[in-house]
Design a protein around this motif. Structure first.
Motif, short mmCIF file in Angstrom:
data_model
loop_
_atom_site.label_atom_id
_atom_site.label_comp_id
_atom_site.label_asym_id
_atom_site.label_seq_id
_atom_site.Cartn_x
_atom_site.Cartn_y
_atom_site.Cartn_z
N MET A 97 -6.57 -18.77 0.85
CA MET A 97 -5.31 -18.18 0.46
C MET A 97 -4.57 -17.71 1.71
N VAL A 98 -3.30 -18.01 1.77
CA VAL A 98 -2.44 -17.59 2.88
C VAL A 98 -1.30 -16.78 2.27
N LEU A 99 -1.00 -15.64 2.86
CA LEU A 99 0.09 -14.80 2.37
C LEU A 99 1.44 -15.38 2.76
N ASP A 100 2.50 -14.86 2.15
CA ASP A 100 3.85 -15.38 2.40
C ASP A 100 4.24 -15.35 3.87
N ASP A 101 3.72 -14.37 4.62
CA ASP A 101 4.07 -14.28 6.05
C ASP A 101 3.18 -15.14 6.94
N GLY A 102 2.29 -15.93 6.32
CA GLY A 102 1.41 -16.82 7.08
C GLY A 102 0.09 -16.20 7.48
N SER A 103 -0.11 -14.90 7.23
CA SER A 103 -1.37 -14.24 7.58
C SER A 103 -2.40 -14.43 6.48
N LEU A 104 -3.65 -14.15 6.81
CA LEU A 104 -4.74 -14.25 5.85
C LEU A 104 -5.04 -12.86 5.29
N PRO A 105 -5.27 -12.74 3.98
CA PRO A 105 -5.58 -11.43 3.41
C PRO A 105 -6.97 -10.97 3.84
N HIS A 106 -7.14 -9.66 3.93
CA HIS A 106 -8.44 -9.09 4.28
C HIS A 106 -9.25 -8.75 3.03
N GLY A 107 -8.58 -8.61 1.90
CA GLY A 107 -9.24 -8.26 0.65
C GLY A 107 -8.22 -7.84 -0.38
N ILE A 108 -8.73 -7.23 -1.45
CA ILE A 108 -7.85 -6.77 -2.51
C ILE A 108 -8.26 -5.36 -2.94
N VAL A 109 -7.32 -4.64 -3.52
CA VAL A 109 -7.54 -3.33 -4.11
C VAL A 109 -7.06 -3.42 -5.54
N TYR A 110 -7.88 -2.94 -6.48
CA TYR A 110 -7.51 -3.05 -7.88
C TYR A 110 -8.12 -1.89 -8.68
N PRO A 111 -7.50 -1.54 -9.82
CA PRO A 111 -8.03 -0.45 -10.62
C PRO A 111 -9.26 -0.89 -11.40
N SER A 112 -10.19 0.02 -11.60
CA SER A 112 -11.38 -0.27 -12.39
C SER A 112 -10.99 -0.48 -13.84
N ARG A 113 -11.61 -1.43 -14.49
CA ARG A 113 -11.33 -1.64 -15.91
C ARG A 113 -12.06 -0.62 -16.78
N HIS A 114 -12.98 0.14 -16.18
CA HIS A 114 -13.76 1.11 -16.92
C HIS A 114 -13.23 2.53 -16.80
N ASP A 115 -12.42 2.80 -15.79
CA ASP A 115 -11.92 4.15 -15.58
C ASP A 115 -10.58 4.03 -14.87
N GLY A 116 -9.51 4.41 -15.54
CA GLY A 116 -8.18 4.28 -14.97
C GLY A 116 -7.95 5.04 -13.69
N GLY A 117 -8.81 6.02 -13.38
CA GLY A 117 -8.64 6.81 -12.16
C GLY A 117 -9.46 6.32 -10.99
N THR A 118 -10.19 5.22 -11.16
CA THR A 118 -11.07 4.72 -10.11
C THR A 118 -10.48 3.46 -9.48
N THR A 119 -10.52 3.40 -8.16
CA THR A 119 -10.02 2.24 -7.43
C THR A 119 -11.19 1.43 -6.89
N CYS A 120 -11.12 0.11 -7.02
CA CYS A 120 -12.14 -0.79 -6.51
C CYS A 120 -11.57 -1.57 -5.33
N PHE A 121 -12.45 -1.95 -4.42
CA PHE A 121 -12.06 -2.71 -3.24
C PHE A 121 -12.95 -3.94 -3.12
N ALA A 122 -12.37 -5.06 -2.74
CA ALA A 122 -13.13 -6.27 -2.42
C ALA A 122 -12.63 -6.77 -1.07
N THR A 123 -13.56 -7.04 -0.17
CA THR A 123 -13.22 -7.48 1.18
C THR A 123 -13.82 -8.86 1.43
N TRP A 124 -13.02 -9.75 1.98
CA TRP A 124 -13.52 -11.07 2.34
C TRP A 124 -14.27 -10.99 3.67
#
Length: 70
Positions: free
Chosen positions: A1-28
């Motif tokens: 995956m390449v971002l619009d500016d041509g850089s590569l993403p480092h990962g994603i941040v997304y809300p937990s599906r089990h708790d609306g107040g918890t943030t999850c992180f995934a790093t490539w």
């Protein structure tokens, strides 16, 4: 995956599906994907925080989702 500016993403941040107040992180791990040892990655992890088995919240989660914890 390449971002619009041509850089590569480092990962994603997304809300937990089990708790609306918890943030999850995934790093490539790009260096590992390229065949290098994990020690060459720029991202590191520490030991984290221990979760005791007598923790009622932890027990509820492993029971609800059928997770085997040891």
């Amino acid at each position: 995956m390449v971002l619009d500016d041509g850089s590569l993403p480092h990962g994603i941040v997304y809300p937990s599906r089990h708790d609306g107040g918890t943030t999850c992180f995934a790093t490539w791990l790009r260096r590992v994907d390229d065949g290098y040892d994990a020690s060459t990655e720029l991202t590191i992890a520490d030991q984290g925080q221990s979760i005791e088995f007598d923790n009622p919240d932890f027990g509820s989660v492993i029971d609800a989702f059928g997770i085997i914890a040891f």
